[in-house]
Structures are given as structure tokens and as C-alpha cells.
Write a protein that holds these residues in place. Structure first.
Motif, PDB file in Angstrom:
ATOM      1  N   MET A 179     -47.984  -7.184 -48.899  1.00 39.40           N
ATOM      2  CA  MET A 179     -48.137  -5.741 -49.043  1.00 39.40           C
ATOM      3  C   MET A 179     -47.771  -5.023 -47.749  1.00 39.40           C
ATOM      4  SD  MET A 179     -48.816  -3.377 -51.120  1.00 39.40           S
ATOM      5  CE  MET A 179     -48.580  -1.665 -50.668  1.00 39.40           C
ATOM      6  N   MET A 180     -48.210  -5.567 -46.633  1.00 36.07           N
ATOM      7  CA  MET A 180     -47.899  -4.944 -45.343  1.00 36.07           C
ATOM      8  C   MET A 180     -46.389  -4.989 -45.065  1.00 36.07           C
ATOM      9  SD  MET A 180     -50.932  -4.048 -44.170  1.00 36.07           S
ATOM     10  CE  MET A 180     -51.097  -3.956 -42.422  1.00 36.07           C
ATOM     11  N   ALA A 181     -45.744  -6.053 -45.566  1.00 34.85           N
ATOM     12  CA  ALA A 181     -44.317  -6.225 -45.293  1.00 34.85           C
ATOM     13  C   ALA A 181     -43.420  -5.571 -46.337  1.00 34.85           C
ATOM     14  CB  ALA A 181     -43.989  -7.719 -45.207  1.00 34.85           C
ATOM     15  N   ALA A 182     -43.992  -5.150 -47.455  1.00 34.88           N
ATOM     16  CA  ALA A 182     -43.196  -4.640 -48.577  1.00 34.88           C
ATOM     17  C   ALA A 182     -42.255  -3.496 -48.204  1.00 34.88           C
ATOM     18  CB  ALA A 182     -44.115  -4.228 -49.724  1.00 34.88           C
ATOM     19  N   PRO A 183     -42.710  -2.478 -47.468  1.00 34.33           N
ATOM     20  CA  PRO A 183     -41.791  -1.380 -47.136  1.00 34.33           C
ATOM     21  C   PRO A 183     -40.565  -1.850 -46.356  1.00 34.33           C
ATOM     22  CG  PRO A 183     -44.060  -0.727 -46.728  1.00 34.33           C
ATOM     23  CD  PRO A 183     -44.086  -2.199 -47.000  1.00 34.33           C
ATOM     24  N   ALA A 184     -40.768  -2.810 -45.452  1.00 33.35           N
ATOM     25  CA  ALA A 184     -39.655  -3.286 -44.631  1.00 33.35           C
ATOM     26  C   ALA A 184     -38.735  -4.229 -45.404  1.00 33.35           C
ATOM     27  CB  ALA A 184     -40.191  -3.994 -43.387  1.00 33.35           C
ATOM     28  N   ILE A 185     -39.324  -5.082 -46.255  1.00 34.62           N
ATOM     29  CA  ILE A 185     -38.528  -6.097 -46.950  1.00 34.62           C
ATOM     30  C   ILE A 185     -37.846  -5.542 -48.197  1.00 34.62           C
ATOM     31  CG2 ILE A 185     -38.652  -8.293 -48.203  1.00 34.62           C
ATOM     32  CD1 ILE A 185     -40.874  -9.150 -46.325  1.00 34.62           C
ATOM     33  N   THR A 186     -38.592  -4.789 -48.982  1.00 39.19           N
ATOM     34  CA  THR A 186     -38.063  -4.338 -50.275  1.00 39.19           C
ATOM     35  C   THR A 186     -37.775  -2.840 -50.329  1.00 39.19           C
ATOM     36  OG1 THR A 186     -40.229  -3.838 -51.272  1.00 39.19           O
ATOM     37  CG2 THR A 186     -39.476  -6.129 -51.351  1.00 39.19           C
ATOM     38  N   GLY A 187     -38.176  -2.124 -49.288  1.00 38.29           N
ATOM     39  CA  GLY A 187     -37.996  -0.675 -49.310  1.00 38.29           C
ATOM     40  C   GLY A 187     -38.947   0.026 -50.262  1.00 38.29           C
ATOM     41  N   ALA A 188     -40.053  -0.646 -50.592  1.00 37.76           N
ATOM     42  CA  ALA A 188     -41.028  -0.078 -51.532  1.00 37.76           C
ATOM     43  C   ALA A 188     -41.604   1.222 -50.986  1.00 37.76           C
ATOM     44  CB  ALA A 188     -42.150  -1.084 -51.776  1.00 37.76           C
ATOM     45  N   LYS A 189     -41.755   2.181 -51.866  1.00 37.58           N
ATOM     46  CA  LYS A 189     -42.321   3.473 -51.477  1.00 37.58           C
ATOM     47  C   LYS A 189     -43.834   3.424 -51.688  1.00 37.58           C
ATOM     48  CE  LYS A 189     -38.146   6.112 -52.519  1.00 37.58           C
ATOM     49  NZ  LYS A 189     -37.811   6.264 -51.098  1.00 37.58           N
ATOM     50  N   THR A 190     -44.545   3.121 -50.628  1.00 32.16           N
ATOM     51  CA  THR A 190     -46.004   3.040 -50.688  1.00 32.16           C
ATOM     52  C   THR A 190     -46.607   4.370 -50.253  1.00 32.16           C
ATOM     53  OG1 THR A 190     -46.132   2.213 -48.414  1.00 32.16           O
ATOM     54  CG2 THR A 190     -45.922   0.578 -50.172  1.00 32.16           C
ATOM     55  N   LEU A 191     -47.918   4.496 -50.450  1.00 33.09           N
ATOM     56  CA  LEU A 191     -48.601   5.712 -50.018  1.00 33.09           C
ATOM     57  C   LEU A 191     -48.595   5.799 -48.495  1.00 33.09           C
ATOM     58  CD1 LEU A 191     -51.751   5.749 -52.351  1.00 33.09           C
ATOM     59  CD2 LEU A 191     -49.645   7.067 -52.599  1.00 33.09           C
ATOM     60  N   GLN A 192     -48.386   6.988 -47.995  1.00 34.04           N
ATOM     61  CA  GLN A 192     -48.407   7.203 -46.551  1.00 34.04           C
ATOM     62  C   GLN A 192     -49.843   7.444 -46.091  1.00 34.04           C
ATOM     63  OE1 GLN A 192     -45.645   6.919 -44.477  1.00 34.04           O
ATOM     64  NE2 GLN A 192     -44.786   6.125 -46.404  1.00 34.04           N
ATOM     65  N   ILE A 193     -50.269   6.676 -45.115  1.00 42.72           N
ATOM     66  CA  ILE A 193     -51.641   6.788 -44.618  1.00 42.72           C
ATOM     67  C   ILE A 193     -51.702   7.806 -43.484  1.00 42.72           C
ATOM     68  CG2 ILE A 193     -53.516   5.561 -43.444  1.00 42.72           C
ATOM     69  CD1 ILE A 193     -52.647   3.034 -44.897  1.00 42.72           C
ATOM     70  N   ASP A 194     -52.657   8.705 -43.581  1.00 46.31           N
ATOM     71  CA  ASP A 194     -52.923   9.647 -42.497  1.00 46.31           C
ATOM     72  C   ASP A 194     -53.797   8.923 -41.470  1.00 46.31           C
ATOM     73  OD1 ASP A 194     -53.621  11.674 -40.808  1.00 46.31           O
ATOM     74  OD2 ASP A 194     -54.837  12.788 -42.264  1.00 46.31           O
ATOM     75  N   TRP A 195     -53.256   8.689 -40.289  1.00 47.09           N
ATOM     76  CA  TRP A 195     -53.945   7.869 -39.298  1.00 47.09           C
ATOM     77  C   TRP A 195     -54.907   8.670 -38.423  1.00 47.09           C
ATOM     78  CZ3 TRP A 195     -53.727   2.728 -39.746  1.00 47.09           C
ATOM     79  CH2 TRP A 195     -52.687   2.190 -40.507  1.00 47.09           C
ATOM     80  N   SER A 196     -55.339   9.806 -38.901  1.00 45.29           N
ATOM     81  CA  SER A 196     -56.313  10.600 -38.146  1.00 45.29           C
ATOM     82  C   SER A 196     -57.709  10.005 -38.303  1.00 45.29           C
ATOM     83  CB  SER A 196     -56.316  12.050 -38.636  1.00 45.29           C
ATOM     84  OG  SER A 196     -56.787  12.124 -39.969  1.00 45.29           O
ATOM     85  N   LEU A 197     -58.589  10.344 -37.384  1.00 43.35           N
ATOM     86  CA  LEU A 197     -59.956   9.821 -37.393  1.00 43.35           C
ATOM     87  C   LEU A 197     -60.683  10.187 -38.681  1.00 43.35           C
ATOM     88  CD1 LEU A 197     -62.170   8.336 -35.769  1.00 43.35           C
ATOM     89  CD2 LEU A 197     -62.828  10.563 -34.823  1.00 43.35           C
ATOM     90  N   MET A 263     -52.453   1.577 -48.859  1.00 39.39           N
ATOM     91  CA  MET A 263     -51.025   1.816 -49.069  1.00 39.39           C
ATOM     92  C   MET A 263     -50.676   1.859 -50.553  1.00 39.39           C
ATOM     93  SD  MET A 263     -49.651  -0.808 -46.123  1.00 39.39           S
ATOM     94  CE  MET A 263     -47.912  -0.652 -46.555  1.00 39.39           C
ATOM     95  N   MET A 264     -51.619   1.395 -51.378  1.00 35.17           N
ATOM     96  CA  MET A 264     -51.372   1.287 -52.815  1.00 35.17           C
ATOM     97  C   MET A 264     -52.232   2.251 -53.631  1.00 35.17           C
ATOM     98  SD  MET A 264     -51.491  -2.263 -55.010  1.00 35.17           S
ATOM     99  CE  MET A 264     -50.085  -3.001 -54.169  1.00 35.17           C
ATOM    100  N   PHE A 265     -53.474   2.490 -53.159  1.00 34.60           N
ATOM    101  CA  PHE A 265     -54.410   3.349 -53.885  1.00 34.60           C
ATOM    102  C   PHE A 265     -54.822   4.528 -53.013  1.00 34.60           C
ATOM    103  CE2 PHE A 265     -55.017  -0.975 -55.491  1.00 34.60           C
ATOM    104  CZ  PHE A 265     -54.875  -0.785 -56.864  1.00 34.60           C
ATOM    105  N   ASP A 266     -54.869   5.698 -53.609  1.00 35.02           N
ATOM    106  CA  ASP A 266     -55.267   6.916 -52.906  1.00 35.02           C
ATOM    107  C   ASP A 266     -56.770   6.887 -52.642  1.00 35.02           C
ATOM    108  OD1 ASP A 266     -55.722   9.425 -51.914  1.00 35.02           O
ATOM    109  OD2 ASP A 266     -54.951  10.513 -53.657  1.00 35.02           O
ATOM    110  N   SER A 267     -57.155   6.936 -51.374  1.00 32.26           N
ATOM    111  CA  SER A 267     -58.577   6.886 -51.019  1.00 32.26           C
ATOM    112  C   SER A 267     -59.358   8.073 -51.564  1.00 32.26           C
ATOM    113  CB  SER A 267     -58.737   6.834 -49.491  1.00 32.26           C
ATOM    114  OG  SER A 267     -58.213   5.631 -48.967  1.00 32.26           O
ATOM    115  N   ASN A 268     -58.658   9.159 -51.852  1.00 30.16           N
ATOM    116  CA  ASN A 268     -59.323  10.351 -52.385  1.00 30.16           C
ATOM    117  C   ASN A 268     -59.344  10.377 -53.910  1.00 30.16           C
ATOM    118  OD1 ASN A 268     -59.758  11.551 -49.766  1.00 30.16           O
ATOM    119  ND2 ASN A 268     -57.559  11.999 -49.722  1.00 30.16           N
ATOM    120  N   ASN A 269     -58.755   9.375 -54.517  1.00 28.92           N
ATOM    121  CA  ASN A 269     -58.707   9.325 -55.981  1.00 28.92           C
ATOM    122  C   ASN A 269     -58.755   7.864 -56.439  1.00 28.92           C
ATOM    123  OD1 ASN A 269     -58.493  10.246 -58.631  1.00 28.92           O
ATOM    124  ND2 ASN A 269     -56.252  10.232 -58.577  1.00 28.92           N
ATOM    125  N   ILE A 270     -59.854   7.207 -56.124  1.00 35.01           N
ATOM    126  CA  ILE A 270     -59.994   5.780 -56.415  1.00 35.01           C
ATOM    127  C   ILE A 270     -60.239   5.578 -57.911  1.00 35.01           C
ATOM    128  CG2 ILE A 270     -61.414   3.731 -55.995  1.00 35.01           C
ATOM    129  CD1 ILE A 270     -61.960   4.845 -53.212  1.00 35.01           C
TER     130      ILE A 270
END
Length: 476
Positions: A179-197, A263-270
Motif C-alpha cells: 500500500m505504501m509503495a502503490a503510488p510509486a509502483i502503479t501510479g494508484a491515486k490514493t487519498l492525500q493525507i493532510d500532515w498537519s498536527l 491512504m485508502m479510507f477517509d478518516s472523516n468518513n469511516i
């Protein structure tokens, strides 16, 4: 001519990293990531995991190391530790607790088998639409099959459980890596994580603290590792190193697994059915990313179905053997010691049948959906199973109070007072988590959460009186 001593086999000593890897496979599972993600609003689970690891799991694991070293010849685990530090009556209660908390655990397994089997066959979440009453009675049938197999003592099941469990574990680790490698290997469009506190910082409210039991349930069970303390090359150093390495590995997997889920599930809409179907959604989506269809989800579902079924069988028999194998007959009715030709305790299995049968059937009459039923089963197990950890801390406190009465090659802390404080801390945290985990907004579930641990524990107080009556009758 060689010296006779030279021909003696030398016991192979275990390195700290071997212990850490072995413990890792025994303690951790992908379901822990799913449950934490669901309970703590997605990525906010990361902080909760780190808190539990730092303030609870590390001292817990290191205490177990000292207990295992001090009682290296004790075969009964926690009950043996209590026997030597406190006495036989308390040892019986420790053994009873260890056994009886497996009853809700066993009652959960038929559901897990059915969910995994449904995904293996249909590759979708239709199991969530099943009538809970139908599901539980089907689960009861599965449990009866498992009980029948357990009564025949099939040794091959242990090997099957080990292989299937290892396969599920490997797939869980692969999920994180792929899963961590999917965007780089397959170009999968995963959810973008907001890295704020704000994304990661949980709200320390009632829900946070009532959910701690799920995390403690996830990281518990280190006492199974205690026999390996004295097999280390350097017990005083290597065991603590191995346990710290274990804590780091588990923490890293919890954090990375949660990020992978984020990267797969929206934390605000589980999804409401995440505890039921989350692992299968994850592998199904991973298969889409890597263009392999349902290969991943079918493989995981099959291995998980086999693993859950075999674990159910072993959980019927193994804890009962531990309870009766090290029990004082003054506290347990002698009728429970009757064995069949396969070595299974027949009356003990009947007791398991009654308790687990009730735990399987009763919830279905008040819980309205499969997803809610699965969530409740996770919750009630998180309340009951950690009760056995309490005895670990009782044993550790008693060990430190005993001073130098029990020599140990390894010490978590050498200072008596500090050791007692650590033991008391972990005891209090566990007790508060169990009590907090009882809370539920649903009255029916709240009643079950209260009655289940209370009744199971109280049954343990009845057994000595039955045993006393039977023993007195035999003497008369």
C-alpha cells in the motif's frame, strides 16, 4: 578419547532478534490496525497507539521477562507465578480468569470464520446484510463442529493453525508494504493525507478513554513469551533488548498500517462496517491498484478463515488444559478432570459448550445488525480478555515484595519500590481500561458488557464450593 562432557548436546541459545521476531508474530495482527483505525477516527489512532506502547506495553513486556526468569521452571504460566508468590487459592483464581476470558473470544470466532468465508466465495460485503439471528445460529453450528474436533485432540490442527496464522500475518505485513509503495509502483491515486498536527491529534474525551481497552487487548499476551527468558544468550540484556525491539516493530507497524489505511479510507468518513469488512476492503482495493483482481482478497480470506477456525478449536482445548493441568483439586470439582481416550476433558468441554453457546445466541436477540454485532464482540472481548493481564501485574508486585526470595537472571528494575509502582501502574491502567470499555450508548449492549465479565468471574467463586461439597461427600 574425547571427554564425555564434550559429547553432551549444547542447548542452542536464542538471540534477542530471534525472540523479537517470534514475539512479533505472536502478538501482532492486521485486525488490530483495523480496530484502532475504526475506534479512534482514522489517523488519530496513531497518537493513541504511541501512548499505549510507551506507557503500557514496554513495561508490561519487561515485567513478564523478570517473572519468566524468576520462575523459569514453572509450567503453568501466570497461575504458577501466583502460586509461588501468594498461594494456591489465588493461583486458582488466576487460572480461572485466564480460562474463562477465552469464552467471549471463542464466541467471536464463528463470526470471523463466516465473514472470511463469505469474502472468499463472493468477494463482497453481503455478509453485513445477513440477519444477526441467522448468523449467530449458523455460528453456533460452526462452534459445535469445532467443539467436536477439539474433543478428538487432532494434533494436525496445531500445525494448520500455525501455517494459516503465519500466512495471514505475512499478508498483513505485505499490505502495509504494497500500500505504501502503490503510488510509486502503479501510479494508484490514493487519498492525500493532510500532515498537519490536527489530522493526528485525538480529542482526549470520554470516547478516547473508553476505547483504550481495544488497544490494550491488542497488545496483551506477552506472558506467553516468559519461558524464553532463560534461553537467551544473555538474559539480563538480551530479553529487554528483544522486548524493546518488539515494541518498536509493533509500534512501527501500527503507525505505518494506520497511515496505509488513511491512504485508502477517509478518516472523516469511516465506513460503519469497517470492523466487519475493513481488512477485506483493504485487500480488494490493493488488488485493484496492482491490477490482479481479487487475488489478494481471496488469499487473505481463505487463510483467515482457516486461521480463525483452527484458533477457535485450540482456544477450546488449550486454556482448559492449562487450568486443569495445574489446578488444585481443592478448588475445582473432580468431575471436570474426566478425560476421554483422546485426552480431552469431556466435562470441561460441556462447560465450554454452555457458556459459549449462551454468549453466541443471546446477543442476536438484541443487536440489530451484523456490523453492530461484530463491533460489540470486539468491545466485549476488549473488556474481558485484559482481565487476565491483571494477574500478571499482581504476580509482579508480589515478586518485588518478596525481595530476593526468587532469584532472577533478568530484572526489569532492581529497586523494590520502583518495581511495585510499575506493577501498580499497569494494573490500574488495565483495570480502568476494562471498566471504561464497558460503556455503550446502547442499553442492551451496556447490560451485556456488564453482565458478561461479572458472571464469568463470579462462576470462578462457585467452583471451590462445589469441589468442597464433592470432596466432603467422598470422605463421608
Amino acid at each position: 578419547m574425547k571427554n564425555q562432557l564434550d559429547t553432551q548436546p549444547v542447548e542452542k541459545k536464542m538471540s534477542w532478534y530471534t525472540l523479537a521476531l517470534m514475539a512479533f508474530t505472536a502478538v501482532w495482527g492486521f485486525g488490530n490496525v483495523i480496530n484502532g483505525f475504526s475506534e479512534y477516527n482514522g489517523l488519530k489512532a496513531i497518537v493513541a497507539w504511541i501512548i499505549i506502547f510507551a506507557l503500557y506495553f514496554v513495561p508490561y513486556a519487561l515485567m513478564v521477562g523478570e517473572l519468566g526468569s524468576a520462575f523459569k521452571d514453572a509450567e503453568g504460566g501466570v497461575s504458577s507465578w501466583i502460586m509461588q508468590t501468594i498461594g494456591p487459592r489465588m493461583a486458582y483464581y488466576a487460572g480461572w480468569t485466564y480460562w474463562v476470558v477465552h469464552m467471549p473470544y471463542i464466541s467471536q470466532k464463528p463470526n470471523s470464520v463466516m465473514i472470511a468465508s463469505s469474502w472468499a466465495i463472493f468477494q463482497d460485503a453481503r455478509i453485513s446484510d445477513m440477519n444477526p439471528l441467522v448468523m449467530q445460529f449458523a455460528g453456533l453450528a460452526i462452534f459445535l463442529v469445532a467443539l467436536a474436533l477439539a474433543s478428538r485432540g487432532l494434533s494436525i490442527l496445531k500445525k494448520l493453525a500455525s501455517v494459516a496464522g503465519m500466512a495471514s500475518f505475512v499478508m498483513s505485513i505485505l499490505y502495509i508494504l504494497l500500500m505504501m509503495a502503490a503510488p510509486a509502483i502503479t501510479g494508484a491515486k490514493t487519498l492525500q493525507i493532510d500532515w498537519s498536527l490536527q489530522t493526528f491529534m485525538p480529542t482526549f474525551d470520554l470516547k478516547f478513554f473508553t476505547g483504550l481497552s481495544i488497544l490494550i487487548f491488542a497488545v496483551g499476551g506477552c506472558e506467553k513469551l516468559s519461558p524464553y527468558v532463560n534461553r537467551m544468550k544473555n538474559p539480563s540484556k538480551d530479553f529487554s533488548t528483544g522486548m524493546i525491539a518488539l515494541a518498536v516493530m509493533v509500534c512501527v507497524c501500527a503507525v505505518l498500517g494506520t497511515i496505509a489505511m488513511g491512504m485508502m479510507f477517509d478518516s472523516n468518513n469511516i465506513p460503519k462496517d469497517l470492523m466487519t469488512n475493513g481488512a477485506y476492503y483493504a485487500f480488494a482495493t490493493l488488488g485493484e491498484y496492482y491490477h490482479v483482481g481479487n487475488v489478494f482478497v481471496i488469499a487473505f480470506a481463505l487463510t483467515n478463515a482457516i486461521s480463525q477456525f483452527t484458533v477457535m478449536i485450540l482456544s477450546i482445548d488449550a486454556p482448559l488444559c492449562i487450568l486443569l493441568g495445574s489446578a488444585d483439586k481443592e478448588y475445582i470439582p473432580k468431575s471436570l478432570f474426566v478425560q476421554n481416550k483422546y485426552g480431552a476433558y469431556t466435562k470441561g468441554h460441556k462447560m465450554v459448550l454452555v457458556i459459549v453457546g449462551i454468549l453466541i445466541v443471546v446477543p442476536a436477540f438484541g443487536i440489530g445488525s451484523v456490523d453492530e454485532l461484530v463491533r460489540w464482540l470486539v468491545k466485549v472481548n476488549s473488556v474481558c480478555m485484559p482481565l487476565r493481564y491483571l494477574w500478571v501485574f499482581v504476580a509482579y508486585i508480589a515478586l518485588k515484595k518478596a525481595g530476593n526470595a526468587f532469584p532472577s537472571a533478568y530484572h526489569f528494575v532492581k529497586n523494590k519500590t520502583v518495581g511495585i509502582i510499575f506493577g501498580a501502574w499497569c494494573f490500574i491502567v488495565t483495570a480502568i481500561a476494562c471498566i471504561g470499555g464497558i460503556y455503550s450508548d446502547e442499553p442492551f449492549e451496556l447490560i451485556l458488557n456488564i453482565l458478561t465479565p461479572v458472571v464469568l468471574v463470579l462462576l470462578g467463586f462457585i467452583m471451590p464450593y462445589i469441589a468442597k461439597h464433592q470432596n466432603a461427600r467422598d470422605l463421608s
